[in-house]
Write a protein that holds these residues in place. Structure first.
Motif, PDB file in Angstrom:
ATOM      1  N   ALA A 167      11.691  -2.568  -0.461  1.00 47.92           N
ATOM      2  CA  ALA A 167      11.482  -3.519   0.626  1.00 47.92           C
ATOM      3  C   ALA A 167      10.774  -4.781   0.152  1.00 47.92           C
ATOM      4  CB  ALA A 167      10.669  -2.861   1.739  1.00 47.92           C
ATOM      5  N   ARG A 168       9.937  -4.650  -0.864  1.00 44.46           N
ATOM      6  CA  ARG A 168       9.173  -5.816  -1.356  1.00 44.46           C
ATOM      7  C   ARG A 168      10.073  -6.870  -1.988  1.00 44.46           C
ATOM      8  NH1 ARG A 168       4.214  -3.706  -4.826  1.00 44.46           N
ATOM      9  NH2 ARG A 168       3.523  -5.852  -4.480  1.00 44.46           N
ATOM     10  N   SER A 169      11.295  -6.493  -2.342  1.00 42.85           N
ATOM     11  CA  SER A 169      12.209  -7.448  -2.968  1.00 42.85           C
ATOM     12  C   SER A 169      13.182  -8.076  -1.968  1.00 42.85           C
ATOM     13  CB  SER A 169      13.000  -6.755  -4.087  1.00 42.85           C
ATOM     14  OG  SER A 169      13.867  -5.760  -3.541  1.00 42.85           O
ATOM     15  N   ILE A 170      13.080  -7.671  -0.707  1.00 40.79           N
ATOM     16  CA  ILE A 170      13.993  -8.189   0.322  1.00 40.79           C
ATOM     17  C   ILE A 170      13.277  -9.260   1.132  1.00 40.79           C
ATOM     18  CG2 ILE A 170      15.381  -7.591   2.346  1.00 40.79           C
ATOM     19  CD1 ILE A 170      15.529  -4.734   1.271  1.00 40.79           C
ATOM     20  N   ALA A 204       2.381   2.117  -3.323  1.00 44.58           N
ATOM     21  CA  ALA A 204       1.430   2.646  -4.310  1.00 44.58           C
ATOM     22  C   ALA A 204       1.002   4.078  -4.007  1.00 44.58           C
ATOM     23  CB  ALA A 204       0.202   1.738  -4.367  1.00 44.58           C
ATOM     24  N   MET A 205       1.569   4.694  -2.987  1.00 45.27           N
ATOM     25  CA  MET A 205       1.186   6.056  -2.621  1.00 45.27           C
ATOM     26  C   MET A 205       1.781   7.081  -3.581  1.00 45.27           C
ATOM     27  SD  MET A 205       1.578   5.688   1.528  1.00 45.27           S
ATOM     28  CE  MET A 205       1.035   7.354   1.896  1.00 45.27           C
ATOM     29  N   SER A 206       1.405   8.327  -3.414  1.00 46.09           N
ATOM     30  CA  SER A 206       1.854   9.400  -4.288  1.00 46.09           C
ATOM     31  C   SER A 206       3.353   9.663  -4.105  1.00 46.09           C
ATOM     32  CB  SER A 206       1.080  10.680  -3.980  1.00 46.09           C
ATOM     33  OG  SER A 206       1.684  11.799  -4.605  1.00 46.09           O
ATOM     34  N   THR A 207       4.086   9.621  -5.209  1.00 43.72           N
ATOM     35  CA  THR A 207       5.529   9.908  -5.149  1.00 43.72           C
ATOM     36  C   THR A 207       5.795  11.401  -4.971  1.00 43.72           C
ATOM     37  OG1 THR A 207       5.591   9.994  -7.564  1.00 43.72           O
ATOM     38  CG2 THR A 207       6.171   7.894  -6.510  1.00 43.72           C
ATOM     39  N   ASP A 208       4.818  12.214  -5.282  1.00 40.56           N
ATOM     40  CA  ASP A 208       4.985  13.661  -5.092  1.00 40.56           C
ATOM     41  C   ASP A 208       5.038  14.005  -3.606  1.00 40.56           C
ATOM     42  OD1 ASP A 208       4.973  14.113  -7.814  1.00 40.56           O
ATOM     43  OD2 ASP A 208       2.804  14.434  -7.897  1.00 40.56           O
ATOM     44  N   GLU A 209       4.193  13.325  -2.810  1.00 38.86           N
ATOM     45  CA  GLU A 209       4.109  13.632  -1.384  1.00 38.86           C
ATOM     46  C   GLU A 209       5.090  12.822  -0.558  1.00 38.86           C
ATOM     47  OE1 GLU A 209       0.671  14.187   2.077  1.00 38.86           O
ATOM     48  OE2 GLU A 209       0.187  13.244   0.151  1.00 38.86           O
ATOM     49  N   PHE A 210       5.308  11.547  -0.966  1.00 37.58           N
ATOM     50  CA  PHE A 210       6.161  10.645  -0.180  1.00 37.58           C
ATOM     51  C   PHE A 210       7.193   9.954  -1.079  1.00 37.58           C
ATOM     52  CE2 PHE A 210       1.883  10.558   1.803  1.00 37.58           C
ATOM     53  CZ  PHE A 210       2.192  11.143   3.028  1.00 37.58           C
ATOM     54  N   PRO A 211       8.095  10.700  -1.698  1.00 33.14           N
ATOM     55  CA  PRO A 211       9.024  10.080  -2.655  1.00 33.14           C
ATOM     56  C   PRO A 211       9.929   9.012  -2.040  1.00 33.14           C
ATOM     57  CG  PRO A 211       9.700  12.327  -2.113  1.00 33.14           C
ATOM     58  CD  PRO A 211       8.327  12.140  -1.557  1.00 33.14           C
ATOM     59  N   LEU A 238       9.463   7.383   0.876  1.00 26.23           N
ATOM     60  CA  LEU A 238       8.655   6.299   1.425  1.00 26.23           C
ATOM     61  C   LEU A 238       8.234   5.331   0.331  1.00 26.23           C
ATOM     62  CD1 LEU A 238       7.108   4.996   3.761  1.00 26.23           C
ATOM     63  CD2 LEU A 238       5.238   6.597   3.325  1.00 26.23           C
ATOM     64  N   VAL A 239       7.767   5.849  -0.786  1.00 26.01           N
ATOM     65  CA  VAL A 239       7.336   4.991  -1.897  1.00 26.01           C
ATOM     66  C   VAL A 239       8.510   4.201  -2.459  1.00 26.01           C
ATOM     67  CG1 VAL A 239       6.421   5.005  -4.252  1.00 26.01           C
ATOM     68  CG2 VAL A 239       5.376   6.460  -2.509  1.00 26.01           C
ATOM     69  N   ARG A 240       9.627   4.866  -2.644  1.00 28.15           N
ATOM     70  CA  ARG A 240      10.808   4.186  -3.184  1.00 28.15           C
ATOM     71  C   ARG A 240      11.297   3.096  -2.237  1.00 28.15           C
ATOM     72  NH1 ARG A 240      16.573   7.092  -4.844  1.00 28.15           N
ATOM     73  NH2 ARG A 240      17.702   5.164  -5.340  1.00 28.15           N
ATOM     74  N   THR A 241      11.356   3.416  -0.944  1.00 27.29           N
ATOM     75  CA  THR A 241      11.831   2.447   0.049  1.00 27.29           C
ATOM     76  C   THR A 241      10.880   1.265   0.166  1.00 27.29           C
ATOM     77  OG1 THR A 241      12.915   4.219   1.286  1.00 27.29           O
ATOM     78  CG2 THR A 241      12.554   2.128   2.447  1.00 27.29           C
ATOM     79  N   ALA A 272       0.831  -1.207   0.000  1.00 31.39           N
ATOM     80  CA  ALA A 272       0.000   0.000   0.000  1.00 31.39           C
ATOM     81  C   ALA A 272       0.865   1.256   0.000  1.00 31.39           C
ATOM     82  CB  ALA A 272      -0.926  -0.010   1.210  1.00 31.39           C
ATOM     83  N   MET A 273       1.951   1.245   0.770  1.00 30.61           N
ATOM     84  CA  MET A 273       2.842   2.405   0.797  1.00 30.61           C
ATOM     85  C   MET A 273       3.557   2.583  -0.539  1.00 30.61           C
ATOM     86  SD  MET A 273       4.468   2.565   4.649  1.00 30.61           S
ATOM     87  CE  MET A 273       4.995   0.849   4.720  1.00 30.61           C
TER      88      MET A 273
END
Length: 205
Positions: free
Chosen positions: A181-184, A165-172, A174-177, A162-163
């Motif tokens: 994290a999904r690949s670890i 899929a959040m807005s990269t404009d507001e949480f760049p 957080l979204v990237r991390t 869910a994180m």
């Protein structure tokens, strides 16, 4: 229901753990354990005062088989790492008991033996006094926090997804991390976390 002539604390803990493993921690009641033992609920109080005492017995049962022997002549950080991995494995076999391990770690004899062993390793590594207190609590906090996150907070990756899929404009970041994290794997995350914690532990000069 027929009642056994005598029970041991191991019998009670085994029955309680069977209920937890099968039906979840929320299902643990004195009545459920009595049914598991094929005895009347009130008869159970002849052996334990209440559910809290039963929970402590469960933690002892989960923790008691944990191997506390350590290889001689190895670096203290390697020995601590081994202890951390062993406890994770022990609790992972019964993930529903994580809250009980957290709640009763200062009442369970088996858990206190584990803590005593970690303190001995820290002492060998040069920690004493307040530094040993802080180091030990840092280690246990990481371990218990990881176990809770692994078995409860992660929601099997739904929260991370869910994180991501959040807005990269507001949480760049957080979204990237979250995406990274999904690949670890959980194992790699634990191993890496242990390495970071232990790398940061240094005895006072």
């Amino acid at each position: 229901m027929p009642r056994p002539r005598s029970l041991t604390t191991a019998d009670l803990a085994t029955a309680a753990l069977a209920v937890i493993d099968r039906d979840g921690l929320a299902a643990l009641t004195m009545r459920a354990v009595a049914q598991e033992l094929r005895m009347a609920t009130m008869a159970l109080y002849r052996y334990v005062a209440d559910r809290e005492q039963l929970e402590v017995l469960v933690v002892d049962l989960v923790m008691d088989p944990l191997d506390l022997s350590l290889p001689a002549g190895t670096d203290w950080r390697d020995r601590l790492s081994l202890l951390l991995h062993r406890m994770r494995d022990a609790v992972a076999a019964h993930p529903e008991t994580v809250p009980l391990v957290l709640r009763h770690r200062q009442a369970s004899v088996a858990t206190m033996r584990y803590i005593e062993t970690t303190l001995a390793v820290l002492t060998d590594g040069g920690f004493d006094g307040a530094a040993r207190v802080i180091a030990q609590r840092a280690i246990i906090s990481f371990l218990l926090g990881f176990l809770q996150n692994e078995h409860y907070a992660s929601l099997r990756g739904q929260g991370t997804a869910a994180m991501a899929a959040m807005s990269t404009d507001e949480f760049p970041l957080l979204v990237r991390t979250a995406g990274e994290a999904r690949s670890i794997s959980v194992d790699d995350e634990f191993r890496g976390g242990v390495e970071i914690v232990l790398r940061g532990l240094r005895p006072p000069d």
